[in-house]
Design a protein around this motif. Structure first.
Motif, PDB file in Angstrom:
ATOM      1  N   GLY A 132     -45.223  42.684   6.634  1.00  0.00           N
ATOM      2  CA  GLY A 132     -46.322  41.983   7.290  1.00  0.00           C
ATOM      3  C   GLY A 132     -45.839  40.822   8.130  1.00  0.00           C
ATOM      4  N   LEU A 133     -44.866  40.061   7.625  1.00  0.00           N
ATOM      5  CA  LEU A 133     -44.334  38.922   8.391  1.00  0.00           C
ATOM      6  C   LEU A 133     -43.572  39.398   9.629  1.00  0.00           C
ATOM      7  N   LEU A 134     -42.840  40.495   9.504  1.00  0.00           N
ATOM      8  CA  LEU A 134     -42.129  41.027  10.672  1.00  0.00           C
ATOM      9  C   LEU A 134     -43.109  41.529  11.726  1.00  0.00           C
ATOM     10  N   ALA A 135     -44.177  42.195  11.300  1.00  0.00           N
ATOM     11  CA  ALA A 135     -45.202  42.653  12.251  1.00  0.00           C
ATOM     12  C   ALA A 135     -45.877  41.469  12.916  1.00  0.00           C
ATOM     13  N   LEU A 136     -46.160  40.418  12.147  1.00  0.00           N
ATOM     14  CA  LEU A 136     -46.785  39.214  12.709  1.00  0.00           C
ATOM     15  C   LEU A 136     -45.846  38.531  13.697  1.00  0.00           C
ATOM     16  N   ALA A 137     -44.548  38.448  13.364  1.00  0.00           N
ATOM     17  CA  ALA A 137     -43.582  37.846  14.276  1.00  0.00           C
ATOM     18  C   ALA A 137     -43.501  38.624  15.587  1.00  0.00           C
ATOM     19  N   TRP A 138     -43.537  39.945  15.507  1.00  0.00           N
ATOM     20  CA  TRP A 138     -43.513  40.791  16.705  1.00  0.00           C
ATOM     21  C   TRP A 138     -44.734  40.528  17.578  1.00  0.00           C
ATOM     22  N   VAL A 139     -45.881  40.378  16.955  1.00  0.00           N
ATOM     23  CA  VAL A 139     -47.120  40.099  17.698  1.00  0.00           C
ATOM     24  C   VAL A 139     -47.036  38.740  18.384  1.00  0.00           C
TER      25      VAL A 139
END
Length: 299
Positions: free
Chosen positions: A52-59
């Motif tokens: 979830g944190l990696l997806a949020l960072a990508w966004v």
């Protein structure tokens, strides 16, 4: 997808189905090794927290951190029903049930999906019903001895929990299909994973999984399995799954639950030295044949 020609769309669909078939089919094996080192809800929490944190960072890096009001409800549905309950029940039951048996119990998901479509939408085509019957027969053949000669309460409870989790998964998938798409698909993915993470962490606190937790206790092999679950599985399979829910019916997407036991069985034979009988091979062929009937019935 309207601007993409039919051939390209067909290739994307095939690729997405292959991703969820193989990705989620290998999840059972990864959990099998990780459970040797950490409690179930610690593993599930770390997996979806990192993803979830990696997806949020990508966004955030792409400047697409945009949320609309309807996204909050969709994130709650996906985070609770598909991630916290669906994956939480899976890894909990992985402590008490054999890998192949656990994967077989998840084959109830397509049955729930077709039942929901029949009750709330429309009657499935005949080929879909025939495919479900053939695939279910193959899975029953695969189950063999079931839970064993003398199953205990933990095994029965784990099995019942998985069946109830597949029902909630089917309901969640149906609700997500009926709702509007996320304003940003990756932001929606991050929100669902972080909602699921909070609930999984809470389950772990309730069970005492976090007592004495030390991240350094994970072996190098454990870190590799966790990285596999975070990167190709969580950040690869889930986007493909949620995209497929928008493109085809949930009953077709849920065919992954029929293919997963076949993948789990083959991996158990190749990696864990589990026996693979002629009957099991015939059951695999019957299951895959049923899935093909469902796919062509929904083409």
């Amino acid at each position: 997808m309207s601007s993409i020609n039919p051939r390209t769309r067909a290739l994307l669909l095939v690729g997405a189905f292959a991703l969820i078939y193989i990705g989620w089919g290998t999840t059972y094996l990864a959990n099998h090794f990780l459970l040797r080192e950490q409690p179930p809800f610690v593993i599930a929490t770390l997996r979806f927290l990192f993803a979830g944190l990696l997806a949020l960072a990508w966004v955030l890096l792409r400047g697409q951190a945009k949320v609309q009001r309807s996204d909050l409800g969709s994130a709650f549905i996906g985070g609770v029903m598909l991630i916290a309950v669906g994956q939480g029940a899976l890894i909990y039951a992985n402590q008490y049930l054999p890998t192949g048996m656990l994967a077989m119990l998840y084959t109830t998901l397509p049955l729930w999906s077709v039942a929901l479509e029949w009750l709330l939408d429309e009657r499935p085509p005949l080929w879909v019903l025939c495919g479900l019957a053939v695939a279910s027969g193959g899975i029953l053949l695969l189950m063999g001895n079931g839970l064993g000669e003398d199953p205990g309460f933990e095994q029965w409870f784990a099995g019942a929990l998985v069946v109830m989790a597949t029902l909630l998964w089917a309901v969640g998938a149906w609700l997500l299909r009926k709702r509007g798409p996320f304003r940003s698909s990756w932001m929606g993915l991050a929100m669902q994973m972080l909602v699921g993470t909070a609930l999984l962490a809470g389950f772990g606190l309730w069970r005492g999984d976090w007592q004495g937790f030390e991240l350094g206790r994970l072996s190098p092999g454990g870190w590799l399995w966790l990285a596999y679950l975070v990167l190709p599985v969580s950040l690869g399979v889930y986007p493909a799954y949620f995209w497929l829910l928008r493109e085809v019916r949930p009953s077709l997407v849920s065919t992954f639950a029929f293919v997963n036991p076949v993948v789990a069985l083959l991996l158990g034979y190749l990696i864990l030295d589990e026996r693979l009988s002629v009957t099991a091979l015939l059951a695999c062929l019957a299951t895959l044949g049923g899935v093909m009937m469902i796919i062509f019935g929904r083409r």
